[in-house]
Design a protein around this motif. Structure first.
Motif, PDB file in Angstrom:
ATOM      1  N   LEU A   1       0.786  -1.165   0.105  1.00 44.18           N
ATOM      2  CA  LEU A   1       0.169   0.040   0.203  1.00 44.18           C
ATOM      3  C   LEU A   1       0.905   1.277  -0.124  1.00 44.18           C
ATOM      4  CD1 LEU A   1      -2.831  -0.715   2.569  1.00 44.18           C
ATOM      5  CD2 LEU A   1      -2.901  -0.498   0.054  1.00 44.18           C
ATOM      6  N   GLY A   2       0.374   2.164  -0.716  1.00 46.26           N
ATOM      7  CA  GLY A   2       1.165   3.517  -0.830  1.00 46.26           C
ATOM      8  C   GLY A   2       0.171   4.705  -0.905  1.00 46.26           C
ATOM      9  N   MET A   3       0.481   6.071  -0.483  1.00 47.86           N
ATOM     10  CA  MET A   3      -0.209   7.181  -0.247  1.00 47.86           C
ATOM     11  C   MET A   3       0.285   7.927  -1.677  1.00 47.86           C
ATOM     12  SD  MET A   3      -1.413   8.436   3.363  1.00 47.86           S
ATOM     13  CE  MET A   3       0.253   8.839   3.591  1.00 47.86           C
ATOM     14  N   GLN A   4      -0.623   8.575  -2.446  1.00 49.52           N
ATOM     15  CA  GLN A   4       0.054   9.396  -3.367  1.00 49.52           C
ATOM     16  C   GLN A   4      -0.991  10.572  -3.473  1.00 49.52           C
ATOM     17  OE1 GLN A   4       0.288   7.437  -6.961  1.00 49.52           O
ATOM     18  NE2 GLN A   4       0.122   9.110  -8.254  1.00 49.52           N
ATOM     19  N   ALA A   5      -0.440  11.710  -3.499  1.00 48.97           N
ATOM     20  CA  ALA A   5      -1.318  12.906  -3.879  1.00 48.97           C
ATOM     21  C   ALA A   5      -1.887  12.988  -5.531  1.00 48.97           C
ATOM     22  CB  ALA A   5      -0.472  14.116  -3.741  1.00 48.97           C
ATOM     23  N   VAL A   6      -3.065  13.381  -5.332  1.00 48.64           N
ATOM     24  CA  VAL A   6      -3.885  13.285  -6.703  1.00 48.64           C
ATOM     25  C   VAL A   6      -4.316  14.718  -6.893  1.00 48.64           C
ATOM     26  CG1 VAL A   6      -4.390  10.886  -6.743  1.00 48.64           C
ATOM     27  CG2 VAL A   6      -6.042  12.494  -5.639  1.00 48.64           C
ATOM     28  N   ARG A   7      -4.561  14.916  -8.051  1.00 51.24           N
ATOM     29  CA  ARG A   7      -5.214  16.379  -8.489  1.00 51.24           C
ATOM     30  C   ARG A   7      -6.659  16.441  -8.150  1.00 51.24           C
ATOM     31  NH1 ARG A   7      -1.903  19.399 -12.381  1.00 51.24           N
ATOM     32  NH2 ARG A   7       0.016  18.378 -12.566  1.00 51.24           N
ATOM     33  N   THR A   8      -7.568  15.345  -8.325  1.00 51.68           N
ATOM     34  CA  THR A   8      -8.823  15.314  -8.061  1.00 51.68           C
ATOM     35  C   THR A   8      -9.391  14.048  -7.383  1.00 51.68           C
ATOM     36  OG1 THR A   8      -9.202  14.180 -10.079  1.00 51.68           O
ATOM     37  CG2 THR A   8      -9.331  16.588 -10.479  1.00 51.68           C
ATOM     38  N   LEU A   9     -10.482  14.218  -6.730  1.00 48.32           N
ATOM     39  CA  LEU A   9     -11.348  13.081  -6.302  1.00 48.32           C
ATOM     40  C   LEU A   9     -12.580  13.331  -6.684  1.00 48.32           C
ATOM     41  CD1 LEU A   9      -9.905  12.779  -2.465  1.00 48.32           C
ATOM     42  CD2 LEU A   9      -9.402  11.357  -4.517  1.00 48.32           C
ATOM     43  N   THR A  10     -13.411  12.105  -7.217  1.00 48.70           N
ATOM     44  CA  THR A  10     -14.765  12.385  -7.514  1.00 48.70           C
ATOM     45  C   THR A  10     -15.606  11.620  -7.115  1.00 48.70           C
ATOM     46  OG1 THR A  10     -13.605  12.380  -9.920  1.00 48.70           O
ATOM     47  CG2 THR A  10     -15.716  11.828  -9.777  1.00 48.70           C
ATOM     48  N   VAL A  11     -16.918  12.418  -6.708  1.00 47.97           N
ATOM     49  CA  VAL A  11     -17.876  11.627  -5.933  1.00 47.97           C
ATOM     50  C   VAL A  11     -19.031  11.535  -7.426  1.00 47.97           C
ATOM     51  CG1 VAL A  11     -19.814  11.974  -4.580  1.00 47.97           C
ATOM     52  CG2 VAL A  11     -17.591  13.376  -4.059  1.00 47.97           C
ATOM     53  N   PRO A  12     -18.990  10.030  -7.442  1.00 50.15           N
ATOM     54  CA  PRO A  12     -20.029   9.705  -8.845  1.00 50.15           C
ATOM     55  C   PRO A  12     -21.324  10.429  -8.822  1.00 50.15           C
ATOM     56  CG  PRO A  12     -19.400   8.031  -7.348  1.00 50.15           C
ATOM     57  CD  PRO A  12     -18.879   8.938  -6.765  1.00 50.15           C
ATOM     58  N   ALA A  13     -22.046  10.532  -9.902  1.00 48.50           N
ATOM     59  CA  ALA A  13     -23.305  11.268  -9.965  1.00 48.50           C
ATOM     60  C   ALA A  13     -24.220   9.953  -9.076  1.00 48.50           C
ATOM     61  CB  ALA A  13     -23.790  11.104 -11.309  1.00 48.50           C
ATOM     62  N   GLY A  14     -25.168  10.338  -8.199  1.00 48.61           N
ATOM     63  CA  GLY A  14     -25.904   9.421  -7.461  1.00 48.61           C
ATOM     64  C   GLY A  14     -25.175   8.702  -6.370  1.00 48.61           C
ATOM     65  N   GLY A  15     -23.909   8.664  -6.472  1.00 50.08           N
ATOM     66  CA  GLY A  15     -23.014   7.740  -5.718  1.00 50.08           C
ATOM     67  C   GLY A  15     -22.428   8.366  -4.536  1.00 50.08           C
ATOM     68  N   THR A  16     -21.340   7.542  -4.086  1.00 53.69           N
ATOM     69  CA  THR A  16     -20.824   8.015  -2.676  1.00 53.69           C
ATOM     70  C   THR A  16     -19.228   7.860  -2.869  1.00 53.69           C
ATOM     71  OG1 THR A  16     -22.656   6.989  -1.579  1.00 53.69           O
ATOM     72  CG2 THR A  16     -20.596   7.148  -0.497  1.00 53.69           C
ATOM     73  N   LEU A  17     -18.539   8.752  -2.143  1.00 50.46           N
ATOM     74  CA  LEU A  17     -17.081   8.625  -1.947  1.00 50.46           C
ATOM     75  C   LEU A  17     -16.968   8.622  -0.654  1.00 50.46           C
ATOM     76  CD1 LEU A  17     -14.042   8.929  -3.168  1.00 50.46           C
ATOM     77  CD2 LEU A  17     -14.481  11.563  -2.909  1.00 50.46           C
ATOM     78  N   ASN A  18     -16.116   7.691  -0.101  1.00 53.00           N
ATOM     79  CA  ASN A  18     -15.935   7.242   1.132  1.00 53.00           C
ATOM     80  C   ASN A  18     -14.234   7.704   1.289  1.00 53.00           C
ATOM     81  OD1 ASN A  18     -18.126   6.104   2.163  1.00 53.00           O
ATOM     82  ND2 ASN A  18     -17.509   4.433   0.863  1.00 53.00           N
ATOM     83  N   LEU A  19     -14.078   8.869   2.191  1.00 50.67           N
ATOM     84  CA  LEU A  19     -12.772   9.275   2.606  1.00 50.67           C
ATOM     85  C   LEU A  19     -12.223   8.400   3.936  1.00 50.67           C
ATOM     86  CD1 LEU A  19     -12.958  12.900   1.677  1.00 50.67           C
ATOM     87  CD2 LEU A  19     -12.272  11.039   0.118  1.00 50.67           C
ATOM     88  N   THR A  20     -11.468   7.528   3.779  1.00 54.45           N
ATOM     89  CA  THR A  20     -11.047   6.517   4.769  1.00 54.45           C
ATOM     90  C   THR A  20      -9.738   6.346   5.163  1.00 54.45           C
ATOM     91  OG1 THR A  20     -10.984   4.596   3.279  1.00 54.45           O
ATOM     92  CG2 THR A  20     -13.235   5.125   4.155  1.00 54.45           C
ATOM     93  N   GLN A  21      -9.180   5.682   6.276  1.00 59.17           N
ATOM     94  CA  GLN A  21      -7.758   5.500   6.508  1.00 59.17           C
ATOM     95  C   GLN A  21      -7.108   4.886   5.587  1.00 59.17           C
ATOM     96  OE1 GLN A  21      -6.265   6.785   8.975  1.00 59.17           O
ATOM     97  NE2 GLN A  21      -7.558   7.127  10.942  1.00 59.17           N
ATOM     98  N   GLY A  22      -7.621   3.767   5.058  1.00 61.44           N
ATOM     99  CA  GLY A  22      -6.842   3.030   4.183  1.00 61.44           C
ATOM    100  C   GLY A  22      -7.347   3.262   2.711  1.00 61.44           C
ATOM    101  N   GLY A  23      -7.896   4.291   2.405  1.00 59.74           N
ATOM    102  CA  GLY A  23      -8.270   4.697   0.903  1.00 59.74           C
ATOM    103  C   GLY A  23      -8.098   6.219   0.450  1.00 59.74           C
ATOM    104  N   ASP A  24      -9.051   6.594  -0.089  1.00 58.01           N
ATOM    105  CA  ASP A  24      -8.994   8.178  -0.459  1.00 58.01           C
ATOM    106  C   ASP A  24      -9.190   8.833   0.785  1.00 58.01           C
ATOM    107  OD1 ASP A  24      -8.712   7.308  -3.012  1.00 58.01           O
ATOM    108  OD2 ASP A  24     -10.792   7.665  -3.487  1.00 58.01           O
ATOM    109  N   HIS A  25      -8.534  10.121   0.904  1.00 55.32           N
ATOM    110  CA  HIS A  25      -8.854  10.644   2.046  1.00 55.32           C
ATOM    111  C   HIS A  25      -8.095  12.199   1.930  1.00 55.32           C
ATOM    112  CE1 HIS A  25      -4.813   8.908   2.506  1.00 55.32           C
ATOM    113  NE2 HIS A  25      -4.458  10.076   3.308  1.00 55.32           N
ATOM    114  N   LEU A  26      -8.285  13.151   3.050  1.00 60.05           N
ATOM    115  CA  LEU A  26      -7.567  14.419   2.639  1.00 60.05           C
ATOM    116  C   LEU A  26      -6.629  14.327   3.758  1.00 60.05           C
ATOM    117  CD1 LEU A  26     -10.966  16.625   2.862  1.00 60.05           C
ATOM    118  CD2 LEU A  26      -9.614  15.860   0.837  1.00 60.05           C
TER     119      LEU A  26
END
Length: 164
Positions: A97-122
């Motif tokens: 596992l490795g963290m990487q800075a990204v330019r964007t995160l997308t919340v899909p239409a009608g969907g969910t974006l989970n910002l979590t410890q082991g996934g996408d986050h701020l």
């Protein structure tokens, strides 16, 4: 005693009438249309508590998009941090596992974006002061179209159920 000249009388009258006319004109103008708010709702917004010597921490939450188009997040900010980075966590070819800075995160239409410890986050970088467990911090998320969303996130100890 001298009598006022017609020019002086006209200037005095204009000084009284023009501001009133401008005020009435401003009232009759339609209000500038504000862009529609982002169609996002937030659940479980949390900033992970870290020791006072730490200079960074993560923000976690669930973002739900009730809109018919994806919401592309391009940035975030917080008064308590020098800057905030959008991060993703991915496995490499060897399964690490490795963290990487990204330019964007997308919340899909009608969907969910989970910002979590082991996934996408701020990542809140260059913390300006120690964080206190239980305090509420204001984060601002910015979408690609320039609209913003203010989020109140509670500082919590890591590992607790964050209501995702």
């Amino acid at each position: 005693m001298s009598t006022p000249t017609p020019l002086f009388a006209a200037l005095a009258l204009a000084a009284v009438l023009l501001p009133a006319a401008a005020l009435n004109a401003a009232r009759s103008q339609p209000a500038q249309s504000r862009p529609a708010p982002l169609p996002l709702t937030v659940q479980g917004a949390t900033v992970v508590a870290v020791p006072p010597v730490a200079s960074e921490t993560s923000a976690l939450m669930t973002l739900r998009n009730s809109g018919k188009a994806p919401v592309v997040l391009t940035g975030a900010s917080a008064a308590v941090a020098g800057h905030v980075m959008l991060m993703t966590t991915r496995k490499d070819a060897q399964g690490r596992l490795g963290m990487q800075a990204v330019r964007t995160l997308t919340v899909p239409a009608g969907g969910t974006l989970n910002l979590t410890q082991g996934g996408d986050h701020l990542m809140l970088m260059d913390l300006k002061r120690p964080l206190k467990v239980g305090e509420t911090l204001r984060l601002k998320l910015t979408a690609k179209d320039g609209r913003t969303l203010n989020v109140n996130a509670v500082v919590r100890l890591p590992g607790l159920n964050h209501e995702h």
